[in-house]
Design an enzyme around this catalytic site. Structure first.
Site, PDB file in Angstrom:
ATOM      1  NE  ARG A  41      48.864  76.785  46.174  1.00  0.00           N
ATOM      2  CZ  ARG A  41      47.885  75.907  46.250  1.00  0.00           C
ATOM      3  NH1 ARG A  41      47.407  75.334  45.188  1.00  0.00           N
ATOM      4  NH2 ARG A  41      47.361  75.594  47.415  1.00  0.00           N
ATOM      5  CB  THR A  93      31.203  71.591  43.954  1.00  0.00           C
ATOM      6  OG1 THR A  93      31.741  70.460  44.630  1.00  0.00           O
ATOM      7  CG2 THR A  93      29.745  71.337  43.631  1.00  0.00           C
ATOM      8  CE  LYS A 219      40.674  60.675  44.641  1.00  0.00           C
ATOM      9  NZ  LYS A 219      41.501  60.458  45.809  1.00  0.00           N
ATOM     10  CG  LEU A 220      34.358  60.283  40.916  1.00  0.00           C
ATOM     11  CD1 LEU A 220      33.171  60.499  39.983  1.00  0.00           C
ATOM     12  CD2 LEU A 220      34.646  61.584  41.665  1.00  0.00           C
ATOM     13  CG  PHE A 225      33.136  52.376  49.003  1.00  0.00           C
ATOM     14  CD1 PHE A 225      32.361  52.802  47.935  1.00  0.00           C
ATOM     15  CD2 PHE A 225      33.105  51.026  49.336  1.00  0.00           C
ATOM     16  CE1 PHE A 225      31.566  51.909  47.217  1.00  0.00           C
ATOM     17  CE2 PHE A 225      32.312  50.126  48.636  1.00  0.00           C
ATOM     18  CZ  PHE A 225      31.542  50.560  47.564  1.00  0.00           C
ATOM     19  CB  CYS A 275      38.705  65.063  48.080  1.00  0.00           C
ATOM     20  SG  CYS A 275      40.151  65.792  47.323  1.00  0.00           S
ATOM     21  CG  PHE A 337      40.441  68.640  56.183  1.00  0.00           C
ATOM     22  CD1 PHE A 337      40.147  67.296  56.018  1.00  0.00           C
ATOM     23  CD2 PHE A 337      41.527  69.154  55.488  1.00  0.00           C
ATOM     24  CE1 PHE A 337      40.900  66.482  55.182  1.00  0.00           C
ATOM     25  CE2 PHE A 337      42.294  68.359  54.656  1.00  0.00           C
ATOM     26  CZ  PHE A 337      41.974  67.011  54.514  1.00  0.00           C
ATOM     27  CE  LYS A 338      43.903  63.575  57.213  1.00  0.00           C
ATOM     28  NZ  LYS A 338      44.162  62.715  56.037  1.00  0.00           N
TER      29      LYS A 338
HETATM   30  N1  LIG Z   1      43.955  67.486  48.050  1.00  0.00           N
HETATM   31  C1  LIG Z   1      43.894  66.189  48.070  1.00  0.00           C
HETATM   32  O1  LIG Z   1      44.062  65.547  49.097  1.00  0.00           O
HETATM   33  C2  LIG Z   1      43.583  65.417  46.797  1.00  0.00           C
HETATM   34  C3  LIG Z   1      43.812  64.045  46.798  1.00  0.00           C
HETATM   35  C4  LIG Z   1      43.558  63.341  45.627  1.00  0.00           C
HETATM   36  C5  LIG Z   1      43.084  63.999  44.502  1.00  0.00           C
HETATM   37  N2  LIG Z   1      42.856  65.334  44.544  1.00  0.00           N
HETATM   38  C6  LIG Z   1      42.403  65.995  43.306  1.00  0.00           C
HETATM   39  O2  LIG Z   1      43.518  66.626  42.693  1.00  0.00           O
HETATM   40  C7  LIG Z   1      43.121  67.838  42.043  1.00  0.00           C
HETATM   41  C8  LIG Z   1      43.942  68.987  42.577  1.00  0.00           C
HETATM   42  O3  LIG Z   1      43.676  69.129  43.959  1.00  0.00           O
HETATM   43  P1  LIG Z   1      44.558  70.053  44.908  1.00  0.00           P
HETATM   44  O4  LIG Z   1      44.099  69.797  46.297  1.00  0.00           O
HETATM   45  O5  LIG Z   1      45.992  69.873  44.558  1.00  0.00           O
HETATM   46  O6  LIG Z   1      44.043  71.494  44.423  1.00  0.00           O
HETATM   47  P2  LIG Z   1      44.760  72.897  44.661  1.00  0.00           P
HETATM   48  O7  LIG Z   1      43.685  73.912  44.553  1.00  0.00           O
HETATM   49  O8  LIG Z   1      45.610  72.835  45.885  1.00  0.00           O
HETATM   50  O9  LIG Z   1      45.758  73.033  43.427  1.00  0.00           O
HETATM   51  C9  LIG Z   1      45.360  73.253  42.100  1.00  0.00           C
HETATM   52  C10 LIG Z   1      46.342  74.233  41.456  1.00  0.00           C
HETATM   53  O10 LIG Z   1      46.035  74.315  40.072  1.00  0.00           O
HETATM   54  C11 LIG Z   1      46.310  75.652  39.651  1.00  0.00           C
HETATM   55  N3  LIG Z   1      45.616  75.905  38.384  1.00  0.00           N
HETATM   56  C12 LIG Z   1      44.288  76.046  38.141  1.00  0.00           C
HETATM   57  N4  LIG Z   1      44.078  76.272  36.829  1.00  0.00           N
HETATM   58  C13 LIG Z   1      45.286  76.280  36.219  1.00  0.00           C
HETATM   59  C14 LIG Z   1      45.718  76.451  34.884  1.00  0.00           C
HETATM   60  N5  LIG Z   1      44.837  76.654  33.887  1.00  0.00           N
HETATM   61  N6  LIG Z   1      47.036  76.402  34.638  1.00  0.00           N
HETATM   62  C15 LIG Z   1      47.929  76.192  35.625  1.00  0.00           C
HETATM   63  N7  LIG Z   1      47.594  76.016  36.913  1.00  0.00           N
HETATM   64  C16 LIG Z   1      46.278  76.049  37.220  1.00  0.00           C
HETATM   65  C17 LIG Z   1      45.800  76.500  40.808  1.00  0.00           C
HETATM   66  O11 LIG Z   1      46.381  77.788  40.790  1.00  0.00           O
HETATM   67  C18 LIG Z   1      46.246  75.661  42.010  1.00  0.00           C
HETATM   68  O12 LIG Z   1      47.509  76.051  42.512  1.00  0.00           O
HETATM   69  C19 LIG Z   1      41.611  67.964  42.289  1.00  0.00           C
HETATM   70  O13 LIG Z   1      40.941  67.429  41.190  1.00  0.00           O
HETATM   71  C20 LIG Z   1      41.392  67.101  43.506  1.00  0.00           C
HETATM   72  O14 LIG Z   1      40.081  66.569  43.549  1.00  0.00           O
HETATM   73  C21 LIG Z   1      43.123  66.066  45.670  1.00  0.00           C
END
Ligand SMILES: NC(=O)c1ccc[n+]([C@@H]2O[C@H](COP(=O)([O-])OP(=O)(O)OC[C@H]3O[C@@H](n4cnc5c(N)ncnc54)[C@H](O)[C@@H]3O)[C@@H](O)[C@H]2O)c1
Length: 458
Positions: A41, A93, A219-220, A225, A275, A337-338
């Site tokens: 990544r 989850t 956030k939740l 909603f 999410c 998904f969108k």
């Molecule tokens: N995707 C969205 O639209 C969105 C929007 C708002 C909030 N969130 C929240 O943000 C958070 C991240 O979501 P995302 O979609 O970016 O997830 P993602 O899976 O795309 O990214 C998470 C990254 O964290 C890395 N990671 C995991 N454990 C690690 C560690 N110990 N050290 C370093 N890196 C580590 C993973 O390798 C991965 O690249 C989640 O809690 C999600 O609910 C996501």
């Protein structure tokens, strides 16, 4: 060049990457480093082919990468050198043990907390960017103070509200930024440091602050909603189909009530994304934990309607196609998904594909950005599946097209051309209500929108 502060973000995913790119872009005085345990990544973030597709992301990253935005796998070094650490690791989850299928799996989160503790030699502000159960900051604080060393940590909650597909627009001009903090002198000081970052491009009145638990919970609740609004109109779409009403007309009339608003009222095959489901289940789990069974059941219903809508879509297809899908070739238009993202996490297309294959249909999948993810999602699933980039080529020889993703390009296709190469009678199931149904019917398709009377030639 010397920077005012060093910011680190742990987790270079859909949130960490774009969010930090925007901070670096708007705040040249800060050095921003994004680290991840996944070297592939990080290599992609450092290449011309970024790991995620988002309109406008390439431009922002390329403008600042190597200047004040850096992607690296050196997590411990990053922790040592930074004053502010955002944590944006995934919180899926839980799939095992207590709370399996409901609660958030906090193992990545906790690992990060311990790593921060082990590598910190100076005071730090820790910012929760991941979406977390309420009171996670407390657990974080307990881990960070467990050794009683001299280093001081202030934990803030700063949930991310961006939507995939419009992340750059959302980050540049968000409805609000929320920062939750402890109401102690040092908590408030940390909060002000974070406010100062966002104030580089955002009007102060849109940077709102709250206590830390309200922030985590907001956030939740926001996601619950939003998902509830989708499930509400989707539930009504089922009734419209029975009652010869048109869900688009109902949604227009309902949405013009300014108390309700017109957004998120498009009936569809169901919501997806990493999410909504996860965060609602997390909310449901929290409610049950606190003994609030009625509240938990209420929110669980939102997920139930979404599952029902996806299954209903498959059953409608089967019913329309003479009660059997076995041996029929079905083309899925879209897998993301969108629209405007390549992300397929929890995409309704995954469920629909598996169900159609169970019914022994043959699948042809097309999507402008999500074919690689689709292949991974369906890896090992029994059945005949092909992946074709060009939508005309994909639909040729098929019995039906089912629209899964609202990509703009599908609304602009020449459906006469598709129709001419399909098996007759040809079916079109519009899972996003984005096509011109009357026109499709005139071309010869049997058209099945969501929540509207079908248009058939028999
Ligand atoms: N995707 C969205 O639209 C969105 C929007 C708002 C909030 N969130 C929240 O943000 C958070 C991240 O979501 P995302 O979609 O970016 O997830 P993602 O899976 O795309 O990214 C998470 C990254 O964290 C890395 N990671 C995991 N454990 C690690 C560690 N110990 N050290 C370093 N890196 C580590 C993973 O390798 C991965 O690249 C989640 O809690 C999600 O609910 C996501």
């Amino acid at each position: 060049m010397t920077f005012k502060k060093n910011i680190l973000c742990i987790g270079a995913g859909y949130v960490g990457g774009p969010t930090m790119a925007m901070i670096a872009h708007k705040c040249p005085q800060y050095k921003v480093t994004v680290v991840d345990i996944n070297p592939t990544r990080i290599a992609e973030w450092n290449s011309d082919d970024l790991p995620i597709y988002e309109p406008g992301l390439d431009e922002v990253v390329k403008a600042v990468r190597g200047k004040n935005l850096f992607f690296s796998t050196e997590i411990e070094k990053g922790i040592r050198e930074s004053e502010i650490i955002f944590v944006s690791v995934n919180t899926p989850t839980k799939t095992f043990g207590a709370g399996a299928g409901m609660a958030a799996d906090l193992q990545y989160w906790e690992k990060t907390a311990r790593q921060i503790l082990q590598n910190s030699e100076s005071n730090k502000i820790i910012v929760e960017k991941s979406t977390l159960p309420v009171k996670t900051a407390l657990a974080m604080e307990r881990i960070l103070t467990s050794t009683g060393n001299e280093v001081r940590f202030d934990v803030l909650s700063n949930p991310e509200f961006l939507a995939e597909g419009t992340a750059i627009k959302d980050l540049e001009n968000p409805d609000r930024v929320l920062i939750g903090s402890r109401e102690t002198p040092s908590g408030l000081k940390a909060r002000d440091e974070l406010v100062e970052i966002y104030a580089n491009w955002m009007p102060k009145d849109r940077i709102i602050t709250s206590n830390i638990w309200s922030s985590e919970l907001s956030k939740l609740v926001s996601n619950a909603f939003l998902a509830q609004k989708i499930s509400s109109i989707n539930a009504i779409s089922a009734l419209c189909e029975k009652a010869d009403a048109d869900v688009t007309e109902v949604a227009r009339a309902v949405g013009m009530d300014s108390r309700l608003g017109s957004k998120f009222l498009n009936a569809s095959v169901g919501f997806g994304g990493s999410c909504f489901k996860k965060d609602i289940l997390n909310l449901v789990y929290l409610c049950r934990y606190y003994g609030l069974e009625e509240v938990a059941d209420y929110w669980h219903g939102v997920v139930g309607i979404n599952d029902y809508q996806k299954e209903r879509f498959v059953l409608n297809m089967m019913n329309a196609m003479f009660n059997t899908l076995a041996g029929k070739k079905i083309c899925l238009f879209g897998f993301a998904f969108k629209a405007d993202t390549g992300d397929t996490r929890e995409s309704p297309a995954i469920f629909i594909s598996k169900r159609l294959l169970e019914e022994r249909a043959e699948l042809v999948i097309t999507d402008p950005k999500a074919l690689d993810n689709a292949k991974t999602d369906l890896d090992g699933v029994v059945g005949k599946i092909s992946y074709i980039n060009d939508p005309y080529e994909a639909s040729a020889g098929c019995d039906a097209i089912a629209v899964m993703t609202e990509w703009n390009l599908y609304a602009q296709l020449d459906f006469e051309k598709s129709y001419s190469s399909m098996v007759k009678p040809a079916f079109l199931f519009d899972g996003r209500n984005i096509l011109d149904h009357k026109r499709l019917y005139e071309i010869g398709f049997n058209v099945f929108p969501i929540g509207k009377p079908p248009m058939t030639h028999f």
